[in-house]
Design a protein around this motif. Structure first.
Motif, PDB file in Angstrom:
ATOM      1  N   ILE A 285       0.667   1.067  -9.378  1.00  0.00           N
ATOM      2  CA  ILE A 285       1.593   2.289  -9.705  1.00  0.00           C
ATOM      3  C   ILE A 285       2.361   2.756 -11.281  1.00  0.00           C
ATOM      4  O   ILE A 285       3.154   3.471 -11.517  1.00  0.00           O
ATOM      5  N   LEU A 286       2.570   1.301 -12.229  1.00  0.00           N
ATOM      6  CA  LEU A 286       2.649   1.025 -13.563  1.00  0.00           C
ATOM      7  C   LEU A 286       2.281   1.749 -14.416  1.00  0.00           C
ATOM      8  O   LEU A 286       0.843   1.063 -14.265  1.00  0.00           O
TER       9      LEU A 286
ATOM     10  N   SER B  13       0.842  -1.147   0.436  1.00  0.00           N
ATOM     11  CA  SER B  13      -0.169   0.386  -0.489  1.00  0.00           C
ATOM     12  C   SER B  13       0.531   1.809   0.015  1.00  0.00           C
ATOM     13  O   SER B  13       1.248   1.458   1.540  1.00  0.00           O
ATOM     14  N   THR B  14       1.088   1.868  -0.962  1.00  0.00           N
ATOM     15  CA  THR B  14       1.698   3.256  -1.352  1.00  0.00           C
ATOM     16  C   THR B  14       1.054   4.653  -1.499  1.00  0.00           C
ATOM     17  O   THR B  14      -0.133   4.071  -2.241  1.00  0.00           O
TER      18      THR B  14
ATOM     19  N   VAL C  37       9.535  -0.721 -12.627  1.00  0.00           N
ATOM     20  CA  VAL C  37       9.530  -0.327 -11.400  1.00  0.00           C
ATOM     21  C   VAL C  37      10.938  -2.038 -11.530  1.00  0.00           C
ATOM     22  O   VAL C  37      10.859  -3.027 -12.322  1.00  0.00           O
ATOM     23  N   THR C  38      11.000  -1.931 -10.420  1.00  0.00           N
ATOM     24  CA  THR C  38      12.493  -3.291 -10.270  1.00  0.00           C
ATOM     25  C   THR C  38      12.607  -3.458  -8.536  1.00  0.00           C
ATOM     26  O   THR C  38      11.605  -2.547  -8.037  1.00  0.00           O
ATOM     27  N   CYS C  39      12.869  -4.174  -7.899  1.00  0.00           N
ATOM     28  CA  CYS C  39      13.450  -5.087  -6.906  1.00  0.00           C
ATOM     29  C   CYS C  39      14.238  -6.145  -6.827  1.00  0.00           C
ATOM     30  O   CYS C  39      14.246  -7.096  -7.941  1.00  0.00           O
TER      31      CYS C  39
ATOM     32  N   ASN D 274      -1.603   6.737  -9.623  1.00  0.00           N
ATOM     33  CA  ASN D 274      -1.786   5.289 -10.674  1.00  0.00           C
ATOM     34  C   ASN D 274      -0.871   5.662 -12.103  1.00  0.00           C
ATOM     35  O   ASN D 274      -0.671   6.817 -12.161  1.00  0.00           O
ATOM     36  N   ASP D 275      -0.672   4.399 -12.491  1.00  0.00           N
ATOM     37  CA  ASP D 275       0.019   5.126 -13.228  1.00  0.00           C
ATOM     38  C   ASP D 275       1.365   5.411 -13.941  1.00  0.00           C
ATOM     39  O   ASP D 275       1.805   6.670 -14.261  1.00  0.00           O
TER      40      ASP D 275
END
Ligand SMILES: C[S@@+](CC[C@H](N)C(=O)[O-])C[C@H]1O[C@@H](n2cnc3c(N)ncnc32)[C@H](O)[C@@H]1O
Length: 227
Positions: A136-137, A103-104, A114-116, A108-109
């Motif tokens: 979020i992407l 939950s951030t 995004v990486t990890c 949106n968009d």
């Protein structure tokens, strides 16, 4: 929701964060981050990039060296890790914040990429985490997760770890394999990963590729795409 270990990072003491950061400054660890950064910058020329579970934030430094135009964001559940990341990135413009990926407060968009690295296996609610990445992407963009797997050859791995650490001191030659062993014990196998991804909004829009990083035969490059 299962307890996979993220809660121990919420309460991570400052000395433990510092000790981890020290280990991550060893040459093989730095080289591993450079290899990851080189993969990532092929995906993005400019725009926004989020590193989830950024820890010490040192991957963002390597990305910035390769392409300073990318807008950097780092998220971590541990306040102590984010404090460290802020110190490590004091000369780089980066948005670093404490929080759980489930939950951030990003829009949106919002992200182009995004990486990890080595964080997903710790999330207590991996499907919710993936669904938040989906929110979020930007559409048609991908997230690339670097995670370990269990289908490696034990003696090959041992040999390679020994080679990578040959120039390090006695303590690190003991400490690093112990840390890796713990990670590999907890990591998902590929079938489990597929089940998790197929339970999320990324269902059927992913690829999982076995790769080596610093010649270690334990890594997966998981690409998930928002359609
Ligand atoms: C093993 S460390 C990896 C740090 C860094 N990515 C690296 O490659 O060295 C895992 C990191 O993931 C963070 N983490 C674990 N669960 C998380 C979650 N649900 N949301 C955000 N960060 C999380 C931990 O606090 C920790 O800093």
């Amino acid at each position: 929701m299962s307890n996979r270990g993220e809660s121990s990072f919420v309460k991570l003491p400052k000395f433990a964060a510092k000790q981890y950061d020290k280990m991550m400054q060893l040459e093989p660890m730095r080289e591993q981050r450079v290899q990851i950064a080189e993969i990532l910058i092929l995906q993005i020329n400019e725009g926004t990039l989020l590193d989830i579970g950024t820890g010490h934030g040192r991957l963002l430094i390597e990305i910035n060296k390769l392409n300073p135009k990318i807008e950097l964001y780092g998220l971590d559940i541990s306040q102590k890790m984010i404090d460290l990341a802020k110190a490590n990135l004091k000369n780089i413009n980066a948005n670093l914040q404490t929080g759980n990926i489930t939950s951030t407060n990003y829009g949106n968009d919002y992200f182009d990429l995004v990486t990890c690295t080595g964080s997903f296996y710790l999330w207590d609610a991996p499907v919710e985490g993936l669904n938040e990445i989906h929110r979020i992407l930007k559409t048609k963009k991908t997230a690339i997760l670097f995670e370990s797997h269990k289908e490696y050859n034990e003696s090959n791995l041992k040999e390679q770890i020994k080679r990578n650490l040959a120039r390090e001191g006695f303590i690190n030659r003991k400490l690093v394999p112990r840390f890796l062993k713990k990670q590999l014990k907890m990591t998902y196998d590929i079938k489990e990963l597929e089940e998790i991804i197929n339970s999320s909004l990324f269902k059927n829009h992913y690829s999982i590729q076995k790769i080596t990083l610093v010649n270690l035969p334990i890594w997966l490059k998981i690409e998930i795409k928002k359609e």
